[in-house]
Design a protein around this motif. Structure first.
Motif: not given
Length: 145
Positions: A28-33, A51-54
Protein backbone atom coordinates in the motif's frame (compact mmCIF):
# COMPACT_ATOMS: atom_id res chain seq x y z
CA UNK A 1 9.34 -24.58 -0.26
CA UNK A 2 6.22 -23.93 -2.33
CA UNK A 3 3.08 -24.80 -0.35
CA UNK A 4 1.66 -26.53 -3.44
CA UNK A 5 4.76 -28.77 -3.55
CA UNK A 6 7.91 -28.84 -5.59
CA UNK A 7 11.56 -28.12 -5.05
CA UNK A 8 12.61 -25.50 -2.48
CA UNK A 9 13.26 -22.03 -3.88
CA UNK A 10 15.96 -21.36 -1.30
CA UNK A 11 17.97 -23.46 1.17
CA UNK A 12 19.95 -21.60 3.84
CA UNK A 13 22.34 -23.77 5.90
CA UNK A 14 22.13 -21.61 9.01
CA UNK A 15 23.99 -21.82 12.28
CA UNK A 16 22.16 -21.48 15.61
CA UNK A 17 21.55 -17.78 16.30
CA UNK A 18 22.33 -16.75 12.74
CA UNK A 19 19.91 -14.38 11.04
CA UNK A 20 18.28 -13.90 7.66
CA UNK A 21 16.26 -10.89 6.58
CA UNK A 22 13.14 -10.63 4.46
CA UNK A 23 13.09 -7.25 2.70
CA UNK A 24 10.15 -6.01 0.64
CA UNK A 25 8.15 -2.93 -0.27
CA UNK A 26 4.79 -2.45 1.46
CA UNK A 27 2.01 -3.08 -1.05
CA UNK A 28 0.00 0.00 0.00
CA UNK A 29 2.66 2.49 1.09
CA UNK A 30 5.44 1.32 -1.29
CA UNK A 31 7.83 1.87 1.63
CA UNK A 32 10.73 -0.51 2.41
CA UNK A 33 10.38 -3.01 5.26
CA UNK A 34 12.98 -5.34 6.74
CA UNK A 35 12.11 -8.31 8.96
CA UNK A 36 15.06 -9.98 10.69
CA UNK A 37 14.64 -13.64 11.69
CA UNK A 38 16.85 -16.05 13.65
CA UNK A 39 17.03 -19.76 14.28
CA UNK A 40 17.42 -21.65 17.56
CA UNK A 41 19.02 -25.05 18.21
CA UNK A 42 15.73 -26.92 17.85
CA UNK A 43 15.04 -25.37 14.44
CA UNK A 44 12.45 -22.81 15.56
CA UNK A 45 12.32 -19.55 13.64
CA UNK A 46 12.00 -16.29 15.57
CA UNK A 47 11.33 -12.76 14.40
CA UNK A 48 13.89 -10.49 16.05
CA UNK A 49 13.29 -7.07 14.51
CA UNK A 50 11.09 -5.10 12.10
CA UNK A 51 12.32 -1.90 10.50
CA UNK A 52 10.38 0.49 8.28
CA UNK A 53 10.35 4.11 7.17
CA UNK A 54 6.89 4.98 8.37
CA UNK A 55 3.86 3.44 9.91
CA UNK A 56 1.80 1.58 7.32
CA UNK A 57 -1.17 -0.74 7.25
CA UNK A 58 -0.37 -3.82 9.33
CA UNK A 59 2.79 -2.29 10.79
CA UNK A 60 3.46 -1.03 14.28
CA UNK A 61 4.11 -2.07 17.86
CA UNK A 62 2.59 -5.20 19.32
CA UNK A 63 1.98 -4.79 23.07
CA UNK A 64 4.54 -6.74 25.09
CA UNK A 65 6.77 -7.58 22.09
CA UNK A 66 10.10 -5.77 21.73
CA UNK A 67 10.51 -2.03 22.01
CA UNK A 68 10.32 0.84 19.53
CA UNK A 69 13.39 2.91 18.70
CA UNK A 70 14.38 5.24 15.89
CA UNK A 71 17.43 4.49 13.76
CA UNK A 72 17.92 7.43 11.46
CA UNK A 73 14.73 7.73 9.40
CA UNK A 74 13.49 4.26 10.43
CA UNK A 75 11.03 3.11 13.06
CA UNK A 76 12.40 -0.14 14.51
CA UNK A 77 10.82 -2.73 16.76
CA UNK A 78 13.88 -4.43 18.21
CA UNK A 79 14.37 -7.17 20.78
CA UNK A 80 11.21 -8.97 19.65
CA UNK A 81 12.51 -12.57 19.85
CA UNK A 82 9.01 -13.86 19.08
CA UNK A 83 8.69 -17.45 17.88
CA UNK A 84 7.03 -17.72 14.50
CA UNK A 85 7.89 -21.33 13.89
CA UNK A 86 7.29 -22.39 10.31
CA UNK A 87 5.38 -19.70 8.45
CA UNK A 88 3.83 -19.15 5.03
CA UNK A 89 4.59 -16.08 2.92
CA UNK A 90 2.64 -15.19 -0.19
CA UNK A 91 5.32 -13.76 -2.43
CA UNK A 92 4.42 -10.40 -3.92
CA UNK A 93 4.74 -9.20 -7.49
CA UNK A 94 7.92 -7.74 -8.91
CA UNK A 95 7.93 -4.27 -7.36
CA UNK A 96 7.05 -5.71 -3.95
CA UNK A 97 10.36 -7.54 -4.32
CA UNK A 98 10.25 -10.02 -1.47
CA UNK A 99 13.99 -10.58 -1.09
CA UNK A 100 15.84 -12.85 1.33
CA UNK A 101 19.15 -11.43 2.54
CA UNK A 102 21.57 -13.96 4.02
CA UNK A 103 25.36 -13.92 4.42
CA UNK A 104 25.72 -11.04 1.99
CA UNK A 105 23.54 -12.63 -0.69
CA UNK A 106 20.21 -11.32 -1.94
CA UNK A 107 17.60 -13.65 -3.47
CA UNK A 108 14.58 -11.90 -4.98
CA UNK A 109 11.72 -14.35 -4.52
CA UNK A 110 9.33 -12.02 -6.40
CA UNK A 111 11.47 -12.46 -9.51
CA UNK A 112 11.45 -16.25 -9.06
CA UNK A 113 7.87 -17.04 -8.03
CA UNK A 114 5.48 -14.07 -7.84
CA UNK A 115 2.13 -14.74 -6.14
CA UNK A 116 3.27 -18.17 -4.91
CA UNK A 117 2.68 -19.20 -1.30
CA UNK A 118 5.91 -20.55 0.20
CA UNK A 119 6.62 -22.08 3.57
CA UNK A 120 9.65 -21.01 5.56
CA UNK A 121 10.72 -23.89 7.79
CA UNK A 122 13.84 -25.10 9.56
CA UNK A 123 15.10 -28.30 11.07
CA UNK A 124 18.28 -29.20 12.90
CA UNK A 125 20.79 -31.34 10.99
CA UNK A 126 23.74 -33.42 12.12
CA UNK A 127 27.31 -32.14 12.08
CA UNK A 128 28.16 -34.69 9.41
CA UNK A 129 25.36 -33.44 7.15
CA UNK A 130 26.41 -29.80 7.73
CA UNK A 131 30.00 -30.65 6.86
CA UNK A 132 28.93 -32.51 3.71
CA UNK A 133 26.76 -29.56 2.60
CA UNK A 134 29.76 -27.23 2.98
CA UNK A 135 31.51 -29.31 0.31
CA UNK A 136 28.39 -30.02 -1.76
CA UNK A 137 25.91 -27.16 -1.31
CA UNK A 138 22.24 -27.68 -2.08
CA UNK A 139 21.40 -26.33 -5.56
CA UNK A 140 19.04 -23.79 -3.94
CA UNK A 141 21.73 -22.36 -1.61
CA UNK A 142 22.75 -18.86 -2.75
CA UNK A 143 26.39 -18.43 -3.61
CA UNK A 144 27.06 -22.13 -3.09
CA UNK A 145 27.62 -21.48 0.62
Amino acid sequence: MPVQGGAPLLVLPMEVGETFTIHYYHSVENAPIWEVHSLDASGRIFIEEERYLKFGAGMGKMPGVGHMVRRGPYEVIEGMHMATGDFVLRIGSPGVDHTVIWRGTRTNLSAMAPHMAVQFSAEPVSRLYRKWRRWVPHEATPGGQ
